[in-house]
Design a protein around this motif. Structure first.
Motif, short mmCIF file in Angstrom:
data_model
loop_
_atom_site.label_atom_id
_atom_site.label_comp_id
_atom_site.label_asym_id
_atom_site.label_seq_id
_atom_site.Cartn_x
_atom_site.Cartn_y
_atom_site.Cartn_z
N UNK B 153 0.83 -1.20 0.00
CA UNK B 153 0.00 0.00 0.00
C UNK B 153 0.87 1.26 0.00
N UNK B 154 2.04 1.17 0.65
CA UNK B 154 2.91 2.34 0.64
C UNK B 154 3.56 2.54 -0.73
N UNK B 156 1.98 1.95 -3.42
CA UNK B 156 0.91 2.63 -4.17
C UNK B 156 0.85 4.11 -3.84
N UNK B 157 1.01 4.41 -2.54
CA UNK B 157 1.03 5.83 -2.16
C UNK B 157 2.15 6.54 -2.90
N UNK B 158 3.32 5.92 -2.90
CA UNK B 158 4.47 6.53 -3.56
C UNK B 158 4.17 6.77 -5.04
#
Ligand SMILES: Nc1ncnc2c1ncn2[C@@H]1O[C@H](COP(=O)(O)OP(=O)(O)OP(=O)(O)O)[C@@H](O)[C@H]1O
Ligand SMILES: [Mg+2]
Lengths: 263, 260
Positions: B153-154, B156-158
């Motif tokens: 998920x991180x 994806x955030x990036x």
């Protein structure tokens, strides 16, 4: 977006599995519109948002923004993630600044100023130097919102951003979001499964059918704005629209085909 | 009340108590055996330790051992780190190399010694390879796991904020999120490096602390053997503790909540 479909494919014990998450979905959002997407858990709301954000691809159909086909993430869109998506090793301020920190055309002073301003807007002044684990779930979610605002996109994609915020704070946040929106006129696609919220915020509510996701119906919410200036819930039109949406959702749930295990 | 105060109080009185117990049991064994070669009196161990320290023998042996330890471990850590990152970043390479790595990891060091000896010789290189070998895999497997377990998920955030390149994602997400794993690998690796060091100094050309142990052992000077052994676990514990300290500092985002 037109005729959008997405099938997840993966392998389980060597056998190909697939799941149709979104089935020929049509939805169009005009510039400056606030559209809420409501639907039951697992109907593909997050999937839809990730596709629009350019984080995952799709199988058929097309997603266009200002006429251009979406091929990946872009600065014109920012996402507020359902699971917050904060970097645990960064402070609240650093998390909020990040969308600007990674851009070469923004100085770090500008980035910091903008981040502080947005943290203030979501009521988190004084927590700049905290780390995410020191905040409650609701506070973390607000950091996620502040981060998306700091990115200053044309389109805000919000995935149940108030899902883990208590009822009072949620009301305050909803009002704050409406204020921010009326000032900036960003296009907002707001995913929720809260009926009141969907109606309160939106120009238009899109009701998704239970998986595979498909727009079941769309409703114009013609309540006067600004909506924080009167008691929205007491407005007769609010009750009417809310009842219509509720009917749509209930129909879905009742007309759900029996699953394989039941027969 | 009493229980609570004992548990919530400092832990060191317990350590002292335990150490005293060990000393008493040892001295009982000394009395019972009555044999300085099997069970030397703690007096003589103390005297031996004093002799080794004051003559500077322990000091120079320790220096020699530490030099071996740090060179070997540095090579192992750097190599394992890069290989771990590569294996973790590319599924194909990871899958291809993992069985081989697990295989080598499971070969006992002692069984490999003859081979390492023939390939690298008795000298510093050979001994360094032994140290590096023994600490390589804990680091490698941890770094690999850390990189593999990057929260998706991180990532994806990036991506959503415009970090689309692999390198940028590595710097902003993969590397920081694998810090706890890397540190755990460091801690485990350095402990094993101490063991490797002792083995290298005993079984390859004698040197450092290992030489002290073997030479005194050959002359049945048991008190001196014990006096030379004691610094080894102390060294191991000290290094592991230091690594754990550092680990906590690097992971402050996890620990601050607990300590406040
Ligand atoms: N990466 C994936 N691989 C396989 N299936 C997936 C994946 N992501 C989502 N799905 C499936 O797609 C469907 C829709 O998921 P999605 O997360 O979009 O639901 P949602 O509407 O956001 O639900 P919620 O309200 O609980 O957040 C679910 O049945 C889910 O199991
Ligand atoms: Mg979701």
């Amino acid at each position: 977006m037109v005729g959008l479909s997405k099938t997840f494919r993966w392998k389980k014990k060597g056998v190909d599995q697939e799941l149709l998450a979104i089935d020929s979905l049509d939805l169009s959002i005009s510039k400056g519109d606030f559209v809420t997407v409501i639907g039951p858990s697992g109907c593909g709301k997050t999937t839809l948002l990730r596709i629009v954000a350019g984080l995952i691809g799709y199988d058929s159909g097309e997603v266009r923004i200002n006429g251009e086909v979406v091929t990946g993430p872009g600065q014109d869109r920012a996402v507020v993630f359902q699971s917050f998506g904060l970097f645990p090793w960064k402070t609240v301020l650093a998390n909020t600044m990040l969308p600007l920190t990674v851009r070469s055309d923004v100085s770090s002073e500008e980035a910091e100023d903008s981040a502080r301003l947005n943290l203030k807007k979501v009521g988190l002044s004084g927590f700049e130097d905290a780390h995410p684990h020191q905040l409650s779930g609701g506070m973390q979610q607000r950091v996620g919102l502040a981060r998306a605002l700091t990115a200053d996109p044309d389109i805000l994609l919000m995935d149940e951003p108030f899902g883990s915020i208590d009822a009072q704070t949620r009301l305050v946040m909803q009002e704050e979001l409406l204020r921010i929106w009326s000032e900036t006129r960003k296009t907002v696609m707001f995913v929720t499964h809260d009926l009141d919220e969907a109606v309160m915020l939106a120009d238009r509510v899109a009701v998704l059918s239970p998986g595979p996701g498909k727009v079941q119906d769309e409703l114009i919410v013609d309540l006067p704005r600004p909506r924080w200036e009167y008691d929205l819930r007491a407005h007769p039109r609010f009750a009417e629209i809310r009842a219509t949406v509720w009917d749509l959702i209930r129909q879905d749930t009742v007309s759900l085909p029996p699953s394989a295990e039941d027969t | 009340m009493k229980r609570g105060s004992l548990l919530s109080g400092k832990i060191w009185p317990l350590h002292v108590l335990f150490a005293a117990g060990v000393v008493v049991i040892w001295q009982l064994l000394v009395l019972h055996a009555g044999n300085e070669v099997l069970f030397p009196n703690l007096d003589s161990v103390g005297a031996a330790l004093w002799d080794l320290t004051s003559s500077g023998k322990l000091h120079s042996a320790m220096l020699e051992s530490l030099r071996l330890l740090f060179t070997g471990f540095t090579f192992a850590f750097v190599g394992a780190f890069f290989l771990g990152v590569i294996m973790g970043s590319s599924k194909a390479i990871g899958m291809a190399l993992l069985p081989l790595m697990s295989f080598i990891y499971c070969v006992p060091l002692i069984a490999l010694l003859p081979l390492l000896l023939m390939w690298f010789g008795f000298g510093f290189t050979g001994r360094m390879v032994v140290v590096a070998y023994s600490s390589f895999f804990p680091v490698l497997l941890n770094v690999y796991a850390g990189v593999r377990e990057t929260p998706s998920d991180l990532v994806e955030v990036a991506q959503s904020i415009g970090l689309t390149g692999r390198l940028a994602q590595f710097r902003h997400v993969v590397l920081p999120s694998s810090v706890p794993f890397v540190m755990a690998g460091f801690r485990l690796g350095i402990g094993r490096a101490v063991v490797g060091m002792a083995i290298a100094e005993v079984f390859l050309r004698l040197g450092g602390i290992g030489a002290l142990i073997v030479e005194n052992g050959a002359r049945f000077r048991t008190a001196y053997v014990i006096a030379a052994i004691v610094p080894l676990p102390l060294l191991g514990i000290a290094l592991t503790k230091a690594a754990a300290r550092f680990e906590q500092r690097v992971q402050y985002w996890r620990y601050t909540a607990v300590s406040e």
